[in-house]
Design an enzyme around this catalytic site. Structure first.
Site, PDB file in Angstrom:
ATOM      1  N   ASP A 152      29.498  -3.924  28.062  1.00  0.00           N
ATOM      2  CA  ASP A 152      29.112  -4.290  26.692  1.00  0.00           C
ATOM      3  C   ASP A 152      29.441  -5.728  26.289  1.00  0.00           C
ATOM      4  O   ASP A 152      28.908  -6.226  25.306  1.00  0.00           O
ATOM      5  CB  ASP A 152      29.799  -3.345  25.692  1.00  0.00           C
ATOM      6  CG  ASP A 152      29.449  -1.891  25.932  1.00  0.00           C
ATOM      7  OD1 ASP A 152      28.366  -1.632  26.480  1.00  0.00           O
ATOM      8  OD2 ASP A 152      30.254  -1.011  25.571  1.00  0.00           O
ATOM      9  N   ARG A 278       5.308   3.204  22.789  1.00  0.00           N
ATOM     10  CA  ARG A 278       6.149   4.072  23.616  1.00  0.00           C
ATOM     11  C   ARG A 278       7.604   3.621  23.526  1.00  0.00           C
ATOM     12  O   ARG A 278       7.876   2.444  23.289  1.00  0.00           O
ATOM     13  CB  ARG A 278       5.715   4.010  25.087  1.00  0.00           C
ATOM     14  CG  ARG A 278       4.237   4.268  25.328  1.00  0.00           C
ATOM     15  CD  ARG A 278       3.853   5.688  24.933  1.00  0.00           C
ATOM     16  NE  ARG A 278       2.403   5.829  24.829  1.00  0.00           N
ATOM     17  CZ  ARG A 278       1.640   6.375  25.769  1.00  0.00           C
ATOM     18  NH1 ARG A 278       2.176   6.830  26.876  1.00  0.00           N
ATOM     19  NH2 ARG A 278       0.336   6.474  25.593  1.00  0.00           N
ATOM     20  N   GLN A 286      21.648   1.311  33.233  1.00  0.00           N
ATOM     21  CA  GLN A 286      22.258   0.007  32.969  1.00  0.00           C
ATOM     22  C   GLN A 286      23.654  -0.120  33.561  1.00  0.00           C
ATOM     23  O   GLN A 286      24.136  -1.210  33.832  1.00  0.00           O
ATOM     24  CB  GLN A 286      22.368  -0.236  31.452  1.00  0.00           C
ATOM     25  CG  GLN A 286      21.025  -0.302  30.779  1.00  0.00           C
ATOM     26  CD  GLN A 286      21.131  -0.103  29.281  1.00  0.00           C
ATOM     27  OE1 GLN A 286      21.322  -1.056  28.545  1.00  0.00           O
ATOM     28  NE2 GLN A 286      21.018   1.129  28.812  1.00  0.00           N
TER      29      GLN A 286
END
Ligand code: ATP
Length: 363
Positions: A152, A278, A286
């Protein structure tokens, strides 16, 4: 030699193995007896086969692997003193009094608490007859160094956390793949990316993939964002663009602190523009795959520096985190980064987004 152990805790990230490898090899090189602690704090509490001696070749062939080969876990027991007492006993029994913890701010907070309590934990083990006075004396100081592993990039005090760069590679590969199919069918794609309360992955992904719009937690869109989003998408199509890409960070919120979700964005686009739209949620892809060159180098440098910091530490030395400052591996006080990271979270909770960004500073 000195007893040194390495463990990974909290969420896994690519590049943790490079760090583990560097800790083991630098430790052995400097004459330490090096241990793996498997499954994070849980392995430290449970002991037995979870704490094993490492040798030079036990970290061969791992630098290219994602995740962490020694396992990671969240551990409730370590949050309570009886759990930490067991952990202390397991370390002292093996002569381990140097630790490298690789994890997020929670793991580092636990490590700091453990170090503060160390003397009293040893006293308790001594008075209950679980360790001898000799063992207490030999292990009277616990030295800890932290490394931040997280995709992150949400830790204050380091420019990059271990794993962020690889996660970005996963994200942009996926978006590049989506772009070619979106182009063929003139579709709009909404991509949800990870990052929790940090918009770093979303914003860098947006910059590097020419996305049309991005929603991040630190900058909730002011005013009528639905209209501005639609205007922007229409403008791009009018200019001849055959597709649109919108990136939504998983922690994206509006000015009231209410989540902005990919579903909600899709509804806005479909209701107003009737575009073929979509959603792709990248999810744990990830966090997977091979670490990038950057993360392998980062993990290696951080791991080596962590061992050097441990070897130089004395009773008076504050526990530290190895962080990246520009291109330098530097040592910062462990709780400084943790406190700053928590202050950012608090500012976000209080909807003081500018303050949160300022507090996060360079990172
Ligand atoms: P991530 O960023 O991936 O969530 P993290 O290290 O912040 O990583 P946490 O789940 O917060 O992940 O913490 C990992 C483990 O660290 C916890 O399961 C717990 O065992 C220990 N820990 C966290 N906070 C504390 C604390 N205040 N006291 C003792 N131990 C803690």
């Amino acid at each position: 030699g000195k007893g040194l152990a390495v463990f990974t805790s909290g969420g896994d990230s690519q590049g943790m193995n490079a760090a583990v490898r560097a800790v083991v090899r630098m430790g052995i090189y400097l004459g330490c007896k090096v241990y793996f602690i498997k499954e994070g704090y849980q392995g430290m509490v449970d002991g037995e086969d979870n704490i094993v001696e490492a040798n030079w070749s036990s970290v061969s062939c791992i630098i290219h692997k994602g995740g962490t080969i020694i396992g990671s876990a969240r551990c409730q027991d370590f949050r309570e003193r009886p759990g930490r007492l067991k952990a202390a006993k397991n370390l002292v029994d093996r002569g381990i009094n140097h630790l490298v913890v690789i994890g997020g701010d929670g793991s580092l907070t636990g490590a700091d608490l453990f170090r503060q309590e160390w003397s009293s934990l040893l006293d308790e083990l001594l008075s209950s007859g679980q360790i001898t006075p000799e063992l207490r004396e030999k292990n009277k100081n616990l030295q800890i160094v932290g490394l931040v592993g997280s995709i992150d990039n949400d830790f204050c005090g380091t420019d990059m956390t271990i794993g962020t760069d690889s996660a970005l590679h996963r994200i942009i590969e996926a978006i590049d793949a989506i772009v070619s199919t979106a182009y063929s069918h003139q579709r709009t794609f909404i991509m949800e990316v990870m990052g929790r309360h940090c918009g770093y992955l979303a914003i860098v992904a947006a910059l590097t993939t020419e996305a049309d719009y991005v929603f991040i937690p630190e900058s909730p869109p002011p005013g009528d964002w639905k209209k501005r989003l639609c205007d922007k998408l229409e403008q791009e199509r009018a200019a001849g663009q055959r597709l649109n890409i919108i990136i939504v960070a998983e922690g994206a919120i509006d000015r009231n602190g209410v989540a902005i979700t990919a579903e909600q964005v899709k509804k806005v686009v479909v209701d107003n523009l009737h575009q073929d739209t979509r959603i792709t949620v990248l999810g744990h892809v990830q966090r997977g795959g091979n670490p990038s060159a950057f993360d392998r180098v980062l993990g290696s440098r951080m791991g080596a520096e962590a061992v050097m910091a441990l070897m130089e530490s004395t009773e008076e030395t504050e526990a530290c985190v190895i962080s990246l400052d520009g291109n330098q591996a530097v040592r910062i006080p462990l709780m400084e980064g943790v406190k700053q990271t928590k202050a950012v979270a608090k500012a976000m909770e209080e909807k003081q987004w500018d303050k949160a960004v300022e507090l996060r500073g360079k990172s």
